[in-house]
Design a protein around this motif. Structure first.
Motif, short mmCIF file in Angstrom:
data_model
loop_
_atom_site.label_atom_id
_atom_site.label_comp_id
_atom_site.label_asym_id
_atom_site.label_seq_id
_atom_site.Cartn_x
_atom_site.Cartn_y
_atom_site.Cartn_z
N ASN A 12 -0.34 46.43 9.82
CA ASN A 12 -0.02 46.99 8.52
C ASN A 12 1.47 46.95 8.21
O ASN A 12 2.30 47.29 9.05
N ALA A 13 1.77 46.57 6.96
CA ALA A 13 3.12 46.78 6.46
C ALA A 13 3.35 48.27 6.30
O ALA A 13 2.43 49.03 5.98
N MET A 14 4.61 48.69 6.52
CA MET A 14 4.97 50.10 6.41
C MET A 14 6.15 50.25 5.47
O MET A 14 6.98 49.34 5.36
N ALA A 64 1.59 53.11 4.27
CA ALA A 64 1.03 52.04 5.09
C ALA A 64 0.10 51.19 4.24
O ALA A 64 -0.48 51.67 3.26
N GLY A 65 -0.04 49.95 4.67
CA GLY A 65 -1.00 49.08 3.99
C GLY A 65 -0.64 48.78 2.57
O GLY A 65 -1.53 48.69 1.70
N GLY A 66 0.65 48.62 2.30
CA GLY A 66 1.06 48.28 0.94
C GLY A 66 0.83 49.39 -0.05
O GLY A 66 0.55 49.14 -1.23
N ARG A 111 23.30 51.29 4.17
CA ARG A 111 23.37 52.67 4.64
C ARG A 111 22.10 53.09 5.39
O ARG A 111 22.17 53.93 6.28
N PHE A 112 20.98 52.56 5.00
CA PHE A 112 19.69 52.92 5.61
C PHE A 112 19.16 51.73 6.42
O PHE A 112 19.42 50.57 6.07
N ALA A 113 18.40 52.05 7.46
CA ALA A 113 17.77 51.01 8.26
C ALA A 113 16.36 51.43 8.62
O ALA A 113 16.14 52.50 9.17
N ILE A 114 15.42 50.55 8.29
CA ILE A 114 14.03 50.79 8.65
C ILE A 114 13.70 50.02 9.92
O ILE A 114 14.20 48.91 10.13
N LEU A 157 10.69 52.83 -4.25
CA LEU A 157 10.70 52.24 -2.92
C LEU A 157 12.09 52.33 -2.33
O LEU A 157 13.08 52.00 -3.00
N VAL A 158 12.18 52.77 -1.09
CA VAL A 158 13.46 52.83 -0.38
C VAL A 158 13.59 51.64 0.57
O VAL A 158 14.60 50.95 0.58
N ALA A 159 12.56 51.42 1.38
CA ALA A 159 12.61 50.35 2.38
C ALA A 159 11.19 49.96 2.76
O ALA A 159 10.28 50.79 2.70
N HIS A 160 11.05 48.70 3.17
CA HIS A 160 9.73 48.17 3.51
C HIS A 160 9.89 47.25 4.71
O HIS A 160 10.87 46.49 4.79
N ILE A 161 8.93 47.33 5.63
CA ILE A 161 8.93 46.43 6.78
C ILE A 161 7.52 45.86 6.93
O ILE A 161 6.54 46.60 7.02
N SER A 162 7.43 44.54 6.95
CA SER A 162 6.13 43.89 7.05
C SER A 162 5.63 43.92 8.49
O SER A 162 6.36 44.28 9.41
#
Length: 113
Positions: free
Chosen positions: A32-34, A97-99, A66-69, A47-52
């Protein structure tokens, strides 16, 4: 059922740092993408940040640099490291989660002196 539980929010002074965590259960986390969203009073959720699932990352322009996911698949956890916090970062932060199919209950981040 799917559960996303955020933690790590709180009150911090401008320029400070916080790390948010989101523990996931009930889904195949690695598949799942988060993401992290936030909603400030009187504003729309953004949206702040997304990680596939393949670890591709994107950020909102307002938090870039400034932010890191990050994600730890073995721990079923996604993180949001926030540095150089500003008052305008004050919001309720939500894990997804899950888009966007699943959402956590949110954790409050307040940046104030």
């Amino acid at each position: 059922q799917v559960q996303l539980v955020e933690s790590g929010g709180g009150l911090v002074q401008p320029g400070g740092s916080l790390r948010l965590s989101c523990a996931a259960s009930g889904l195949i986390f690695s598949a799942n993408a988060m993401g992290w969203y936030r909603q400030a009073p009187g504003k729309e959720r953004e949206l702040v940040a997304h990680i596939s699932r393949g670890f591709s990352i994107n950020y909102a322009n307002s938090v870039l640099g400034r932010f890191a996911i990050s994600r730890h698949n073995a721990k079923n956890t996604v993180y949001l490291q926030m540095t150089s916090l500003k008052p305008e970062d004050t919001a309720v932060y939500y894990c997804t989660a899950g888009g966007g199919r699943y959402w956590g209950q949110g954790t409050q981040v307040t940046v104030s002196s």
